[in-house]
Design an enzyme around this catalytic site. Structure first.
Site, PDB file in Angstrom:
ATOM      1  N   CYS A 170       0.812  -1.218   0.000  1.00 28.18           N
ATOM      2  CA  CYS A 170       0.000   0.000   0.000  1.00 28.18           C
ATOM      3  C   CYS A 170       0.844   1.266   0.000  1.00 28.18           C
ATOM      4  CB  CYS A 170      -0.935   0.016   1.209  1.00 28.18           C
ATOM      5  SG  CYS A 170      -2.017  -1.417   1.323  1.00 28.18           S
ATOM      6  N   HIS A 225      10.483   4.955   8.263  1.00 29.82           N
ATOM      7  CA  HIS A 225      10.532   3.492   8.201  1.00 29.82           C
ATOM      8  C   HIS A 225      10.766   2.957   9.608  1.00 29.82           C
ATOM      9  CE1 HIS A 225      11.085  -0.444   6.554  1.00 29.82           C
ATOM     10  NE2 HIS A 225      11.153  -0.008   5.317  1.00 29.82           N
ATOM     11  N   HIS A 253      -8.262  19.334   3.722  1.00 32.34           N
ATOM     12  CA  HIS A 253      -8.819  18.025   3.379  1.00 32.34           C
ATOM     13  C   HIS A 253      -7.767  16.944   3.622  1.00 32.34           C
ATOM     14  CE1 HIS A 253     -12.229  20.030   1.479  1.00 32.34           C
ATOM     15  NE2 HIS A 253     -11.376  20.783   0.825  1.00 32.34           N
ATOM     16  N   HIS A 299      -5.537   6.784   3.978  1.00 31.57           N
ATOM     17  CA  HIS A 299      -5.543   5.456   3.366  1.00 31.57           C
ATOM     18  C   HIS A 299      -6.707   4.627   3.904  1.00 31.57           C
ATOM     19  CE1 HIS A 299      -4.460   1.574   1.944  1.00 31.57           C
ATOM     20  NE2 HIS A 299      -4.041   1.128   3.115  1.00 31.57           N
TER      21      HIS A 299
END
Length: 400
Positions: free
Chosen positions: A144, A223, A312, A316
């Site tokens: 994703c 990460h 806005h 996900h």
């Protein structure tokens, strides 16, 4: 970097099924053990809990009479899905923008579950007969996250190639990732992911700035794969069950914790770029107080991004639980998450293309005014060599 235009793929009617209403909608796939009676309830429960309630495309698999499954999860079927989705969405964005295929200087595609040779990027070069000097790249095994990481890659490529136009195509193949076995713990992806694709045209040509819809302001990526529990929270597995394929996706109970770690790290980096001066002053005051009086003297300051400079949010839409996590972690309102919830409801989790479905909902149903700022937030999993490491990529966009 400017975003000229974008497009998303709408699956055809024969692939759209109301999986959350009745188990009967799954029973036309007679063969897969994952669709046997004892597992149908699990699939439907996953869809309901995840917020997928209307006619989406959890399976792009058109039933066939081929044994042993009653439909095909073969290489040819997966290839047909990618070609159908990617070619259609690229043609759509080219038609909308007026840019021709020969006007593309850079091409970047994504995909984690399906890796044909030649690559998906080469497939598009061949189909649209792009120029021989087009710079093409395929970003694999990033799941994703690829929807945002691909933007980072395009941004870097455009920096190195002035006066260029780039085409970014985000697509995840659900045929290649469909699990046909009977292990209930491995059925989550079957009821969660949906077929989809998105295409974006980006450029650094100032002559095209007036035609652009958005300008990229900042990108932030973190990460957290250094943590062993995070590193192993998602990944691919090799099934020893007959007819189940070799590369399927698994999840474990550490996914929510892994997601929260990544989003906290990303928010800490992006906050100074989007918070108001008042919120920044409160954050500084909180930091100073905790350093002088100790961390137990006052709780950490959690700013409300709903009150920030962002108008806005492109969150996900991985699942209903993930959207609730975004609401809590970013201090958002229900209204802030509605476009993401609508995209999840109607299309399922379309992986790397998901936030661009959210953008399409924002433009068509709510409307975006000139000068408004958008924040794209992803909390996916990505990695390589059969394992996935959660990473959070955040992209801010400004409407021109």
């Amino acid at each position: 970097m400017f975003l000229l235009d974008h497009a998303t793929y709408c699956p055809p009617p024969e692939t759209r099924h109301t999986i959350a209403e009745d188990t009967a909608t799954w029973k036309h796939w007679k063969g897969p053990r994952s669709c046997e009676t004892e597992n149908l309830k699990i699939l439907v429960d996953v869809a309901k809990i995840s917020g997928i309630r209307s006619k989406c495309a959890p399976l792009n698999l058109v039933p066939t009479d081929d044994p042993p499954t009653g439909f095909s999860t073969s290489f040819e079927a997966a290839d047909a899905e990618s070609r159908t989705c990617m070619v259609a969405v690229v043609q759509q964005v080219l038609d909308k923008s007026g840019v021709t295929a020969t006007g593309i200087d850079i091409l970047v595609t994504t995909g984690s579950t399906f890796h044909p040779v030649p690559s998906l990027a080469s497939m598009l070069v061949n189909h649209f007969k792009m120029r021989p000097d087009v710079k093409s790249y395929h970003l694999g095994c990033m799941a994703c996250a690829a929807g945002s990481i691909g933007i980072n890659l395009v941004h870097d490529l455009l920096k190195a190639n002035p006066k260029s136009t780039a085409l970014f195509v985000a697509h995840e193949n659900v045929t290649a990732g469909f699990y046909t076995g009977s292990d209930p713990s491995r059925l989550l992806a079957n009821g969660l992911f949906g077929m989809g694709a998105a295409a974006l045209l980006l450029t650094n040509k100032h002559s095209l700035a007036k035609r652009a819809k958005y300008q990229l302001l900042h990108t932030v990526r973190v990460h957290v794969g250094q943590d062993d529990s995070v590193y192993r929270s998602m990944g691919t597995f090799e099934s020893d069950e007959q007819h189940c394929g070799n590369a399927r996706i698994r999840f474990n109970q550490d996914v929510p914790l892994s997601a929260s770690k990544a989003i906290r790290a990303a928010v800490a980096k992006v906050a100074p770029k989007v918070l108001t001066w008042t919120q920044l002053a409160k954050a500084v005051r909180n930091i100073v107080t905790r350093r002088i009086r100790g961390k137990d003297a006052t709780p950490p300051y959690l700013p409300s991004f709903a009150e920030s400079t962002i108008d806005h949010f492109l969150l996900h839409p991985g699942s209903h639980g993930l959207l609730k996590g975004f609401m809590k972690g970013l201090q958002l309102t229900v209204d802030n998450t509605l476009p993401s919830a609508a995209a999840l409801r109607d299309y399922g989790n379309t992986s790397c293309a998901s936030t661009y479905y959210v953008l399409a909902y924002l433009e068509s149903l709510i409307g975006i005014k000139k000068g408004e700022r958008l924040l794209q937030v992803r909390q996916p999993a990505s990695g390589m060599r059969g394992h996935f490491c959660p990473v959070s990529a955040v992209v801010a966009l400004l409407l021109l």
